[in-house]
Design an enzyme around this catalytic site. Structure first.
Site, PDB file in Angstrom:
ATOM      1  N   TYR A 251     -50.869   6.153 -23.756  1.00  0.00           N
ATOM      2  CA  TYR A 251     -52.232   6.269 -24.306  1.00  0.00           C
ATOM      3  C   TYR A 251     -53.161   5.351 -23.516  1.00  0.00           C
ATOM      4  O   TYR A 251     -52.734   4.282 -23.054  1.00  0.00           O
ATOM      5  CB  TYR A 251     -52.197   5.902 -25.806  1.00  0.00           C
ATOM      6  N   TYR A 261     -56.196  -0.389 -31.883  1.00  0.00           N
ATOM      7  CA  TYR A 261     -54.846  -0.023 -31.417  1.00  0.00           C
ATOM      8  C   TYR A 261     -54.151  -1.331 -31.069  1.00  0.00           C
ATOM      9  O   TYR A 261     -54.062  -1.723 -29.908  1.00  0.00           O
ATOM     10  CB  TYR A 261     -54.970   0.909 -30.194  1.00  0.00           C
TER      11      TYR A 261
HETATM   12  N1  LIG Z   1     -51.070  11.005 -31.318  1.00  0.00           N
HETATM   13  C1  LIG Z   1     -51.825  10.460 -30.381  1.00  0.00           C
HETATM   14  O1  LIG Z   1     -53.055  10.404 -30.498  1.00  0.00           O
HETATM   15  C2  LIG Z   1     -51.172   9.944 -29.132  1.00  0.00           C
HETATM   16  C3  LIG Z   1     -51.972   9.731 -27.995  1.00  0.00           C
HETATM   17  C4  LIG Z   1     -51.364   9.278 -26.821  1.00  0.00           C
HETATM   18  C5  LIG Z   1     -49.995   9.052 -26.797  1.00  0.00           C
HETATM   19  N2  LIG Z   1     -49.244   9.258 -27.922  1.00  0.00           N
HETATM   20  C6  LIG Z   1     -47.798   9.012 -27.842  1.00  0.00           C
HETATM   21  O2  LIG Z   1     -47.084  10.211 -28.040  1.00  0.00           O
HETATM   22  C7  LIG Z   1     -45.755   9.877 -28.440  1.00  0.00           C
HETATM   23  C8  LIG Z   1     -45.365  10.749 -29.619  1.00  0.00           C
HETATM   24  O3  LIG Z   1     -46.161  10.383 -30.743  1.00  0.00           O
HETATM   25  P1  LIG Z   1     -46.918  11.433 -31.649  1.00  0.00           P
HETATM   26  O4  LIG Z   1     -48.334  10.978 -31.734  1.00  0.00           O
HETATM   27  O5  LIG Z   1     -46.621  12.811 -31.232  1.00  0.00           O
HETATM   28  O6  LIG Z   1     -46.332  11.127 -33.097  1.00  0.00           O
HETATM   29  P2  LIG Z   1     -44.995  11.581 -33.821  1.00  0.00           P
HETATM   30  O7  LIG Z   1     -45.027  10.933 -35.150  1.00  0.00           O
HETATM   31  O8  LIG Z   1     -44.835  13.062 -33.784  1.00  0.00           O
HETATM   32  O9  LIG Z   1     -43.854  10.986 -32.881  1.00  0.00           O
HETATM   33  C9  LIG Z   1     -43.398   9.673 -32.931  1.00  0.00           C
HETATM   34  C10 LIG Z   1     -41.903   9.765 -33.143  1.00  0.00           C
HETATM   35  O10 LIG Z   1     -41.290   8.518 -32.879  1.00  0.00           O
HETATM   36  C11 LIG Z   1     -40.147   8.460 -33.706  1.00  0.00           C
HETATM   37  N3  LIG Z   1     -39.643   7.091 -33.709  1.00  0.00           N
HETATM   38  C12 LIG Z   1     -40.278   5.968 -34.132  1.00  0.00           C
HETATM   39  N4  LIG Z   1     -39.474   4.909 -33.956  1.00  0.00           N
HETATM   40  C13 LIG Z   1     -38.326   5.371 -33.400  1.00  0.00           C
HETATM   41  C14 LIG Z   1     -37.115   4.768 -32.993  1.00  0.00           C
HETATM   42  N5  LIG Z   1     -36.913   3.441 -33.127  1.00  0.00           N
HETATM   43  N6  LIG Z   1     -36.136   5.530 -32.470  1.00  0.00           N
HETATM   44  C15 LIG Z   1     -36.314   6.875 -32.338  1.00  0.00           C
HETATM   45  N7  LIG Z   1     -37.443   7.501 -32.715  1.00  0.00           N
HETATM   46  C16 LIG Z   1     -38.432   6.756 -33.237  1.00  0.00           C
HETATM   47  C17 LIG Z   1     -40.667   8.965 -35.036  1.00  0.00           C
HETATM   48  O11 LIG Z   1     -39.638   9.381 -35.891  1.00  0.00           O
HETATM   49  C18 LIG Z   1     -41.525  10.137 -34.578  1.00  0.00           C
HETATM   50  O12 LIG Z   1     -40.764  11.324 -34.565  1.00  0.00           O
HETATM   51  C19 LIG Z   1     -45.756   8.380 -28.716  1.00  0.00           C
HETATM   52  O13 LIG Z   1     -45.263   7.691 -27.600  1.00  0.00           O
HETATM   53  C20 LIG Z   1     -47.232   8.094 -28.895  1.00  0.00           C
HETATM   54  O14 LIG Z   1     -47.564   6.740 -28.644  1.00  0.00           O
HETATM   55  C21 LIG Z   1     -49.800   9.711 -29.077  1.00  0.00           C
END
Ligand SMILES: NC(=O)c1ccc[n+]([C@@H]2O[C@H](COP(=O)([O-])OP(=O)(O)OC[C@H]3O[C@@H](n4cnc5c(N)ncnc54)[C@H](O)[C@@H]3O)[C@@H](O)[C@H]2O)c1
Length: 381
Positions: A251, A261
């Protein structure tokens, strides 16, 4: 009434599809419908909060983003095996990546965070995800294996007693949920793999400013959100076939200050990006593998909602990004499918921005100061 018109969420913008819908072959119409329904499903929570024009733009983008079934240059992952860590529902990037990889022909296995596993499996079995499991060829997204996983533990011996005895973890302990154990299970069950996806993050103090973040909270964010990628490459790297590929999600808070954040999450994303470059070199030399990271724009996933201001970030992105449309998970899925495919064979060690261009802006066009100036100038003219 056409199938497309039946969507309650996108009812208003669907008129955009109508002029051409009669000319669509039934196969293509089915494909468009699936694309649309999946987009509706994956964006339902945040769409309601957006202005109508945002939703219109979103609808237009959903209609054109699926290239499945067409002719020409195609992403072909037939026969490839993918392991995706970080799927616990159908709302986040991990699910969208799984879907895009399946559209391209890959076999998908998942690593699901232990505390989320039971509800994910129950929801899956009860058909809660059936709509978003539909692929453009009419088949359903299937997972070859679903493994319990906790990416903050590398080996079984790292798991503290209280976690091991926790009810949810105890059920997964026999199979093992530490990264090394999951890699071993994958090796035993499906052999070598071609694709690693890291779509997970966790920062227990994410709502705290960095100035107020504890050492423990900061290190927990780094452990779950950055070192976990290193650990996955360490343990799954040896399973990669030559020309394998890995991708994770970052991000823009790694590079620019995003107040709110916090908890060391911005630091964790910066580490993830830096590690991507080093891992690309090391895994490139050792396994002939590519390692990249996608810098995604805001999406109203479960994890993002926990931060508390995701709807504002989505609106901000719409108002200030070069492309004025909402980002939807499918776009990140498609970008990941490309990056993980042979079409991206020369791309490694790179951050790919999938954020409607917001990262390129140095000024917020919706700044009140700019708006006031424009109004003053207009009045004076
Ligand atoms: N949503 C946004 O706006 C955004 C923007 C940029 C980047 N991201 C990144 O995208 C990625 C996916 O996130 P998302 O937003 O799709 O949310 P999401 O909730 O779908 O995915 C996050 C996942 O991480 C898992 N998780 C957390 N701790 C864990 C652990 N210790 N071991 C294994 N799994 C674990 C959760 O169960 C969940 O399924 C992350 O790296 C997030 O930082 C998200």
């Amino acid at each position: 009434m056409s199938l497309l018109q039946k969507s309650s969420v996108l009812r208003a913008p669907l008129s955009k599809f109508e002029p051409c819908s009669d000319r669509l072959s039934s196969k293509l119409r089915t494909s468009v419908r699936h694309t649309c329904e999946s987009a509706v499903s994956s964006r339902r929570c945040t769409l309601r909060t957006l202005p109508l024009r945002t939703r219109r733009n979103f609808s237009a983008s959903a209609s054109s983003s699926n290239g499945a079934g067409g002719t020409g240059l195609r992403i072909d992952l037939t026969g490839k095996k993918a392991f995706i860590a970080g799927v616990a529902d159908d709302q986040g990037f991990g699910w969208a990546i799984a879907k895009a990889l399946a559209e391209a022909g890959a076999e998908i296995s998942l690593g699901v965070w232990v505390p989320a596993l039971s509800i994910f499996e129950t929801s899956y079995k009860r058909g809660k995800f059936d709509k978003s499991r539909q692929l453009s060829n009419g088949s359903m997204l299937e997972f070859v294996h679903i493994y319990p996983m906790d990416a903050v533990f590398d080996r079984a011996s790292d798991v503290p007693e209280d976690v091991r005895n926790n009810k949810r973890y105890a059920a997964a302990a026999e199979k093992g949920f530490a990264v090394e154990e999951v890699a071993r299970n994958v090796k035993n069950d499906i052999g070598n793999i071609d694709i690693i996806v890291h779509s997970l993050a966790n920062g227990p103090e994410v709502k705290k400013p960095l100035l107020e973040t504890s050492r423990q909270g900061y290190l927990a964010a780094m452990s779950a959100s950055s070192y976990s990628y290193v650990s996955m490459l360490q343990h799954f790297g040896p399973l990669l076939n030559p020309n394998g590929s890995a991708v994770s999600l970052t991000y823009i808070a790694s590079e620019r200050t995003i107040p709110g954040y916090g908890g060391g999450m911005s630091s964790a994303k910066a580490a993830l990006e830096s590690d991507t470059r080093v891992l690309a070199y090391e895994a490139g030399r050792k396994y002939q593998a590519r390692v990249n990271v996608i810098s995604a724009g805001p999406l109203g996933s479960r994890a993002a909602k926990a931060i508390g201001f995701i709807d504002d970030m989505i609106k901000y992105s719409y108002e200030n990004g070069p492309i004025q449309k909402e980002l939807h998970a499918e776009e990140i899925g498609n970008a990941a499918a490309f990056l993980l495919s042979p079409l991206a064979s020369s791309i490694t060690g790179t951050i790919i921005y999938c954020d409607n261009g917001l990262h390129s802006m140095g000024l917020a066009p919706d700044s009140q100061i700019l708006i006031n100036s424009r109004e003053t100038a207009a009045q004076a003219a």
